[in-house]
Scaffold this active site. Structure first.
Site, PDB file in Angstrom:
ATOM      1  N   PHE A   6       7.866 -15.459  -5.079  1.00 54.59           N
ATOM      2  CA  PHE A   6       9.059 -15.356  -5.303  1.00 54.59           C
ATOM      3  C   PHE A   6       9.837 -16.324  -4.668  1.00 54.59           C
ATOM      4  O   PHE A   6       9.849 -16.526  -3.483  1.00 54.59           O
ATOM      5  CB  PHE A   6       9.736 -13.823  -4.863  1.00 54.59           C
TER       6      PHE A   6
ATOM      7  N   TYR B 159      12.980   1.553   8.689  1.00 54.85           N
ATOM      8  CA  TYR B 159      11.427   1.191   9.410  1.00 54.85           C
ATOM      9  C   TYR B 159      11.709   0.678  10.615  1.00 54.85           C
ATOM     10  O   TYR B 159      11.430   1.057  11.800  1.00 54.85           O
ATOM     11  CB  TYR B 159      10.747   0.681   8.159  1.00 54.85           C
TER      12      TYR B 159
ATOM     13  N   ARG C 228      13.684 -12.673  -4.009  1.00 49.71           N
ATOM     14  CA  ARG C 228      14.062 -11.208  -4.076  1.00 49.71           C
ATOM     15  C   ARG C 228      15.268 -11.111  -3.082  1.00 49.71           C
ATOM     16  O   ARG C 228      15.388 -11.719  -1.963  1.00 49.71           O
ATOM     17  CB  ARG C 228      13.043 -10.329  -3.474  1.00 49.71           C
TER      18      ARG C 228
HETATM   19  N1  NAD Z   1       0.162  -4.446   8.604  1.00 49.81           N
HETATM   20  C1  NAD Z   1       1.192  -4.940   9.412  1.00 49.81           C
HETATM   21  O1  NAD Z   1       1.443  -6.303   8.945  1.00 49.81           O
HETATM   22  C2  NAD Z   1       1.891  -4.676  10.481  1.00 49.81           C
HETATM   23  C3  NAD Z   1       3.121  -5.188  11.152  1.00 49.81           C
HETATM   24  C4  NAD Z   1       3.764  -4.667  12.081  1.00 49.81           C
HETATM   25  C5  NAD Z   1       3.509  -3.584  12.591  1.00 49.81           C
HETATM   26  N2  NAD Z   1       2.525  -2.668  11.889  1.00 49.81           N
HETATM   27  C6  NAD Z   1       2.059  -1.353  12.618  1.00 49.81           C
HETATM   28  O2  NAD Z   1       0.706  -1.163  12.820  1.00 49.81           O
HETATM   29  C7  NAD Z   1       0.503   0.044  12.463  1.00 49.81           C
HETATM   30  C8  NAD Z   1      -0.681   0.156  11.645  1.00 49.81           C
HETATM   31  O3  NAD Z   1      -0.197  -0.390  10.048  1.00 49.81           O
HETATM   32  P1  NAD Z   1      -1.533  -0.625   9.245  1.00 49.81           P
HETATM   33  O4  NAD Z   1      -1.016  -1.896   8.601  1.00 49.81           O
HETATM   34  O5  NAD Z   1      -2.944  -0.404   9.769  1.00 49.81           O
HETATM   35  O6  NAD Z   1      -1.103   0.563   8.110  1.00 49.81           O
HETATM   36  P2  NAD Z   1      -1.797   1.728   7.580  1.00 49.81           P
HETATM   37  O7  NAD Z   1      -1.231   2.680   6.731  1.00 49.81           O
HETATM   38  O8  NAD Z   1      -3.550   1.318   7.043  1.00 49.81           O
HETATM   39  O9  NAD Z   1      -2.231   2.685   8.902  1.00 49.81           O
HETATM   40  C9  NAD Z   1      -1.358   3.712   9.294  1.00 49.81           C
HETATM   41  C10 NAD Z   1      -2.376   4.875   9.566  1.00 49.81           C
HETATM   42  O10 NAD Z   1      -1.466   6.232  10.180  1.00 49.81           O
HETATM   43  C11 NAD Z   1      -1.891   7.241   9.532  1.00 49.81           C
HETATM   44  N3  NAD Z   1      -0.857   8.278   9.366  1.00 49.81           N
HETATM   45  C12 NAD Z   1       0.294   7.976   8.882  1.00 49.81           C
HETATM   46  N4  NAD Z   1       1.383   8.968   9.182  1.00 49.81           N
HETATM   47  C13 NAD Z   1       0.798   9.869  10.045  1.00 49.81           C
HETATM   48  C14 NAD Z   1       1.013  10.787  10.687  1.00 49.81           C
HETATM   49  N5  NAD Z   1       2.234  11.424  10.398  1.00 49.81           N
HETATM   50  N6  NAD Z   1       0.172  11.643  11.415  1.00 49.81           N
HETATM   51  C15 NAD Z   1      -0.902  10.977  11.765  1.00 49.81           C
HETATM   52  N7  NAD Z   1      -1.511   9.772  11.134  1.00 49.81           N
HETATM   53  C16 NAD Z   1      -0.473   9.345  10.293  1.00 49.81           C
HETATM   54  C17 NAD Z   1      -2.464   6.856   8.127  1.00 49.81           C
HETATM   55  O11 NAD Z   1      -3.011   7.685   7.535  1.00 49.81           O
HETATM   56  C18 NAD Z   1      -2.856   5.378   8.397  1.00 49.81           C
HETATM   57  O12 NAD Z   1      -4.371   5.628   8.838  1.00 49.81           O
HETATM   58  C19 NAD Z   1       1.571   0.941  12.080  1.00 49.81           C
HETATM   59  O13 NAD Z   1       2.358   1.391  13.351  1.00 49.81           O
HETATM   60  C20 NAD Z   1       2.683  -0.057  11.473  1.00 49.81           C
HETATM   61  O14 NAD Z   1       3.929  -0.037  11.517  1.00 49.81           O
HETATM   62  C21 NAD Z   1       1.678  -3.250  10.885  1.00 49.81           C
END
Ligand code: NAD
Length: 322
Positions: free
Chosen positions: A211, A151, A275
């Site tokens: 953990f 990832y 973990r």
């Molecule tokens: N949540 C965190 O703490 C965190 C930390 C660092 C980075 N991020 C990044 O932030 C972004 C959003 O994360 P989130 O926590 O809201 O997750 P989330 O899973 O809620 O959002 C991801 C969205 O992308 C959509 N998606 C997935 N695959 C897809 C595809 N092939 N085509 C179109 N849409 C697609 C999903 O349906 C979902 O709505 C991501 O890029 C993630 O890597 C999140």
């Protein structure tokens, strides 16, 4: 009147992954600033119910270059916030090629589609999962990433393509390395943040599992602050990159204390063995994001946790303002 510099009513914004946890808050922030918003999401983890009805949603998979290109040409965005991703670290370890297809190839497709319409891209990268073990804490952007899973490797590779497109085409795409984002609308299942999971347990009278000894630190940043960080690059000149985070680490036990205070319940945890592979300390340096984007986190952990707990207590409605 816009609250963001360089932003005018009628600016067209496109958010990939906009039906997700963070994306839906980004949509709200841009709508509030007066933008017209289109969301592209394949709805694997996203839920259209999260969205303000003013946003237009189209079901598009970012790995489908032709469908993406057509959707971007018809929306004609000025800015694309690219958040669509495969976010589950364990899935990335089990099926690295699937992860790379969405997170690397999907990002290249977004860059190509953006190029066709002259849109500026702001990319959601990661902090903690990027840098890996054995780096100085707090970690700044000059640190060489050594991700511990596919990832983080895919996010790093996607960042490199963004830099390449900027050199190749003279574009001004930006990267935001996000810390541990938490807040309302975060799903407590799967890889979701520990705060969503503990708030759910506190609300149901469950016992949280810690953990290790609970002294591990993370940089927890409130989703409303992160949404504002996505709007910030729009007002800057030139490509910006930065780390949207608080710059302050908090331990798991501190998080539990805040949730106990918010819920009015004692929350003595059950301790389980540490973990394998879990990083002990992860905090991100926010100096550059403050200088480049004029952005700082404004919601203190106890306030953000209180808002998250109140949301969980009210039945975790899919759509609620942060
Ligand atoms: N949540 C965190 O703490 C965190 C930390 C660092 C980075 N991020 C990044 O932030 C972004 C959003 O994360 P989130 O926590 O809201 O997750 P989330 O899973 O809620 O959002 C991801 C969205 O992308 C959509 N998606 C997935 N695959 C897809 C595809 N092939 N085509 C179109 N849409 C697609 C999903 O349906 C979902 O709505 C991501 O890029 C993630 O890597 C999140």
């Amino acid at each position: 009147m816009s609250m963001f510099p360089g932003f005018s009513a009628g600016t067209r914004l496109l958010v990939t992954g906009g039906a997700g946890f963070i994306g839906s808050h980004v949509v709200d922030a841009f709508l509030e600033a007066g933008a017209e918003v289109t969301v592209l999401d394949d709805l694997t983890t996203g839920d259209p119910e999260r969205l303000d009805p003013r946003a237009v949603i189209r079901r598009v998979d970012v790995t489908d270059a032709a469908a993406l290109d057509e959707a971007v040409r018809s929306a004609r965005p000025d800015v694309i916030c690219h958040l669509a991703a495969q976010i589950d670290v364990r899935v990335s370890v089990a099926t690295p090629a699937v992860d790379a297809r969405v997170n690397v190839e999907g990002t290249i497709n977004v860059l190509e589609a953006a190029h066709a319409v002259g849109a500026r891209v702001v990319f959601a990268s990661t902090g903690g999962a990027l840098y890996g073990e054995g780096v100085p804490v707090p970690t700044n952007e000059d640190t060489l990433p050594r991700p511990g899973a596919p990832y983080g490797t895919a996010k790093y590779c996607a960042e490199k393509y963004i830099g390449l497109f900027n050199r190749l085409h003279g574009t001004e795409h930006s990267v935001l390395r996000l810390g541990n984002v938490y807040g309302p609308r975060q799903s407590p299942g799967g890889e979701a943040g520990v705060i969503a999971i503990y708030c759910g347990l506190a609300s149901e009278g469950g016992v949280p599992t810690v953990f290790g000894d609970g002294s591990q630190t993370r940089d927890y940043v409130y989703v409303g602050d992160v949404a504002a960080a996505f709007v910030a690059p729009y007002g800057t000149v030139g490509p910006a990159s930065g780390t949207s985070d608080t710059g302050k680490g908090s331990t798991v036990l501190e998080v539990l204390d805040h949730i106990a205070a918010a819920s009015g319940r004692d929350l003595p945890p059950r301790f389980a063995p540490r973990r394998p592979g879990e990083i002990q300390h992860s905090t991100l340096d926010v100096t550059r994001v403050a200088a480049d984007l004029g952005w700082t986190a404004s919601v203190p952990l106890e306030k953000g946790i209180a808002a998250t707990y109140a949301w969980v207590r009210s039945g975790s409605p899919v759509r609620q303002q942060a």
